[in-house]
Scaffold this motif. Sequence first.
Motif, mmCIF file in Angstrom:
data_model
loop_
_atom_site.group_PDB
_atom_site.id
_atom_site.type_symbol
_atom_site.label_atom_id
_atom_site.label_comp_id
_atom_site.label_asym_id
_atom_site.label_seq_id
_atom_site.Cartn_x
_atom_site.Cartn_y
_atom_site.Cartn_z
ATOM 1 N N ARG A 59 0.835 -1.201 0.000
ATOM 2 C CA ARG A 59 0.000 0.000 0.000
ATOM 3 C C ARG A 59 0.870 1.251 0.000
ATOM 4 N NH1 ARG A 59 -3.625 2.272 4.932
ATOM 5 N NH2 ARG A 59 -4.668 3.960 3.810
ATOM 6 N N SER A 60 0.501 2.221 -0.838
ATOM 7 C CA SER A 60 1.319 3.424 -1.016
ATOM 8 C C SER A 60 0.440 4.644 -1.242
ATOM 9 C CB SER A 60 2.282 3.256 -2.202
ATOM 10 O OG SER A 60 3.051 2.069 -2.086
ATOM 11 N N ILE A 61 1.025 5.809 -0.997
ATOM 12 C CA ILE A 61 0.363 7.087 -1.251
ATOM 13 C C ILE A 61 1.323 7.955 -2.055
ATOM 14 C CG2 ILE A 61 -0.534 9.210 -0.225
ATOM 15 C CD1 ILE A 61 -1.498 7.567 2.138
ATOM 16 N N VAL A 62 0.814 8.585 -3.119
ATOM 17 C CA VAL A 62 1.622 9.425 -4.001
ATOM 18 C C VAL A 62 1.213 10.886 -3.823
ATOM 19 C CG1 VAL A 62 2.308 9.885 -6.383
ATOM 20 C CG2 VAL A 62 1.819 7.534 -5.663
ATOM 21 N N LEU A 63 2.204 11.736 -3.546
ATOM 22 C CA LEU A 63 1.951 13.171 -3.371
ATOM 23 C C LEU A 63 2.729 13.958 -4.415
ATOM 24 C CD1 LEU A 63 2.347 13.447 0.524
ATOM 25 C CD2 LEU A 63 0.209 13.315 -0.769
ATOM 26 N N PRO A 64 2.083 14.879 -5.137
ATOM 27 C CA PRO A 64 2.825 15.748 -6.073
ATOM 28 C C PRO A 64 3.873 16.552 -5.318
ATOM 29 C CG PRO A 64 0.449 15.909 -6.423
ATOM 30 C CD PRO A 64 0.639 15.151 -5.144
ATOM 31 N N VAL A 69 9.879 22.663 -3.224
ATOM 32 C CA VAL A 69 10.479 21.524 -2.519
ATOM 33 C C VAL A 69 11.547 20.876 -3.390
ATOM 34 C CG1 VAL A 69 10.048 19.267 -1.469
ATOM 35 C CG2 VAL A 69 8.398 21.123 -1.164
ATOM 36 N N LYS A 70 11.261 20.733 -4.665
ATOM 37 C CA LYS A 70 12.255 20.183 -5.595
ATOM 38 C C LYS A 70 13.506 21.070 -5.626
ATOM 39 C CE LYS A 70 13.182 19.413 -10.484
ATOM 40 N NZ LYS A 70 12.702 19.581 -11.867
ATOM 41 N N ASP A 71 13.306 22.386 -5.715
ATOM 42 C CA ASP A 71 14.444 23.304 -5.738
ATOM 43 C C ASP A 71 15.268 23.179 -4.461
ATOM 44 O OD1 ASP A 71 13.544 24.176 -8.184
ATOM 45 O OD2 ASP A 71 12.510 25.941 -7.381
ATOM 46 N N PHE A 170 16.881 12.204 1.050
ATOM 47 C CA PHE A 170 16.817 12.671 -0.336
ATOM 48 C C PHE A 170 17.977 13.609 -0.667
ATOM 49 C CE2 PHE A 170 12.184 12.050 -1.919
ATOM 50 C CZ PHE A 170 12.231 10.723 -1.507
ATOM 51 N N LYS A 171 18.304 14.517 0.253
ATOM 52 C CA LYS A 171 19.380 15.471 -0.019
ATOM 53 C C LYS A 171 20.755 14.802 0.002
ATOM 54 C CE LYS A 171 19.408 19.714 1.412
ATOM 55 N NZ LYS A 171 19.268 20.440 0.144
ATOM 56 N N SER A 172 20.842 13.609 0.570
ATOM 57 C CA SER A 172 22.122 12.902 0.658
ATOM 58 C C SER A 172 22.280 11.832 -0.413
ATOM 59 C CB SER A 172 22.246 12.246 2.045
ATOM 60 O OG SER A 172 22.035 13.171 3.079
ATOM 61 N N SER A 173 21.302 11.681 -1.281
ATOM 62 C CA SER A 173 21.275 10.557 -2.223
ATOM 63 C C SER A 173 21.642 10.968 -3.650
ATOM 64 C CB SER A 173 19.879 9.922 -2.221
ATOM 65 O OG SER A 173 19.758 8.953 -3.241
ATOM 66 N N TYR A 198 7.154 15.590 -10.837
ATOM 67 C CA TYR A 198 7.817 14.786 -9.808
ATOM 68 C C TYR A 198 6.878 14.537 -8.637
ATOM 69 C CZ TYR A 198 12.261 14.861 -12.196
ATOM 70 O OH TYR A 198 13.253 14.654 -13.117
ATOM 71 N N GLU A 199 7.047 13.354 -8.037
ATOM 72 C CA GLU A 199 6.134 12.907 -6.994
ATOM 73 C C GLU A 199 6.914 12.300 -5.832
ATOM 74 O OE1 GLU A 199 2.680 11.483 -10.188
ATOM 75 O OE2 GLU A 199 4.279 10.121 -9.533
ATOM 76 N N LEU A 200 6.414 12.511 -4.650
ATOM 77 C CA LEU A 200 6.924 11.829 -3.469
ATOM 78 C C LEU A 200 6.055 10.604 -3.242
ATOM 79 C CD1 LEU A 200 8.652 11.566 -0.904
ATOM 80 C CD2 LEU A 200 6.990 13.059 0.243
ATOM 81 N N VAL A 201 6.685 9.450 -3.293
ATOM 82 C CA VAL A 201 5.977 8.185 -3.094
ATOM 83 C C VAL A 201 6.261 7.692 -1.681
ATOM 84 C CG1 VAL A 201 5.691 5.806 -3.876
ATOM 85 C CG2 VAL A 201 6.174 7.628 -5.538
ATOM 86 N N LEU A 202 5.209 7.485 -0.911
ATOM 87 C CA LEU A 202 5.333 6.965 0.451
ATOM 88 C C LEU A 202 4.719 5.570 0.489
ATOM 89 C CD1 LEU A 202 4.274 10.182 2.415
ATOM 90 C CD2 LEU A 202 6.588 9.400 1.881
ATOM 91 N N ARG A 203 5.539 4.589 0.813
ATOM 92 C CA ARG A 203 5.092 3.202 0.861
ATOM 93 C C ARG A 203 5.038 2.741 2.316
ATOM 94 N NH1 ARG A 203 6.729 -0.478 -3.970
ATOM 95 N NH2 ARG A 203 4.478 -0.754 -3.718
ATOM 96 N N LYS A 204 4.021 2.008 2.649
ATOM 97 C CA LYS A 204 3.883 1.494 4.021
ATOM 98 C C LYS A 204 5.129 0.694 4.383
ATOM 99 C CE LYS A 204 0.991 -1.493 6.894
ATOM 100 N NZ LYS A 204 0.775 -0.521 7.984
#
Length: 419
Positions: A59-64, A69-71, A170-173, A198-204
């Motif tokens: 189960r996952s949730i996708v947020l734009p 935030v990208k910058d 994310f900033k270290s990757s 671009y999207e932030l994907v959050l997975r359980k």
Amino acid sequence: MAFLKEAIEGNIALFRVRFGIHLCTLQRYCKKKGTMKKEQVLNCQFSNWYPHFKSQTIRSIVLPLPQNVKDYLLDDGTLVVSGREDLPTSSQEDCDGNDAEEVQWSDDENTTTLTAPEFPEFALKVQEAINALGGSVFPKLNWSAPRDAYWIAMNSSLKCECISEIFLLFKSSDFITRDFTQPFIHCNDDSPDPTLQYELVLRKWCELIPGAEFRCFVKENKLIGISQRDYTQYYEHISKQKEEICRCIQEFFRKHIQYKFLDEDFVFDVYRDSWLSAVLSKLASMFVPIERTAIYVQRNVFAIEVYMSEFSAVTEDCEVGRVWLIDFNPFGEVTDSLLFTWEEILSKNNLNSEQSEGASMEQDCPSFRCTNSNLTVQPSPYLSYRLPKDFVDLSTGEDVHKLIDLLKLKRNQHDDEES
């Protein structure tokens, strides 16, 4: 450049002959290496495949991802957000952010005050999604997860409970930076780069056993190869159960994946439940009191003691060996081929060399590869990301100029000592 010079000098015929040879050589090389199109990369975006395979994956949730935030994630000169626990409420969303946490690096009066940026509306959406997924998540972007940055987290894991932990990873990757800056780097079609959202994907968050993950290679909608995902380690159960594992993955592919993905050439990752994890998941769902359940681990033999009536009810419904879809990846060198090589996969040569006699008798049986001995255990490929890139380049010899500079420095030091 020699054939260009000949053309300029007027030897057009010779130029055409030689250019034709070079062109044919290039075409043969491209055919051998395979062609990866930008459309294939787009099809592997999480939000493009998740709705179609939702019942077979986590189960996952996708947020734009907002542009600011990208910058921020791409900016090397700013701090990680403070991620304070008192998340903004609807009454705070209109604040101008003047009360953001301030960080002083020195007592010097001339020191500039550095302010950690805040994204109140986005932070609220992220925390709501994390709570909806049980309080802990596995974060990723459209394609990649920050696996190369796990070492920087306080828990040395990709398990995140708040937005500041996500931003730190994310900033270290380098993987995340590549998603942002070079998503089509290995594509060889000349079409313009499509516009990306671009999207932030959050997975359980799930406690997955590395020895139960496998990578599968599909060419022309046929499963041609299966590789142990964590190939740096030896897992005895994989060697003993390889035929059963291969059978389960094949069945899952035919039933849920084949002819249902947007491309005919692709790579997908799966997780196969063990008997123990299936039973424990069922026990958790039934809320069996922990004091009535004892788990003993001895020499990799697991014994679960519960009342017989409860045990029967649990094991009857357990989906032992169930296969879960984890991710899709492009069919090309941007995806790690693990225990295969892309030359093997693209040419289909030697893929069946390690199959058992029984497996080779079965038509269209994929090649299955795993680490077969402790002697072949390797360090994690992500360890090098803990070191500065200059150190890694010097140790691997990838940057000759840095090696020359180092030798010159050593020589100068030696000369200074002698003088």
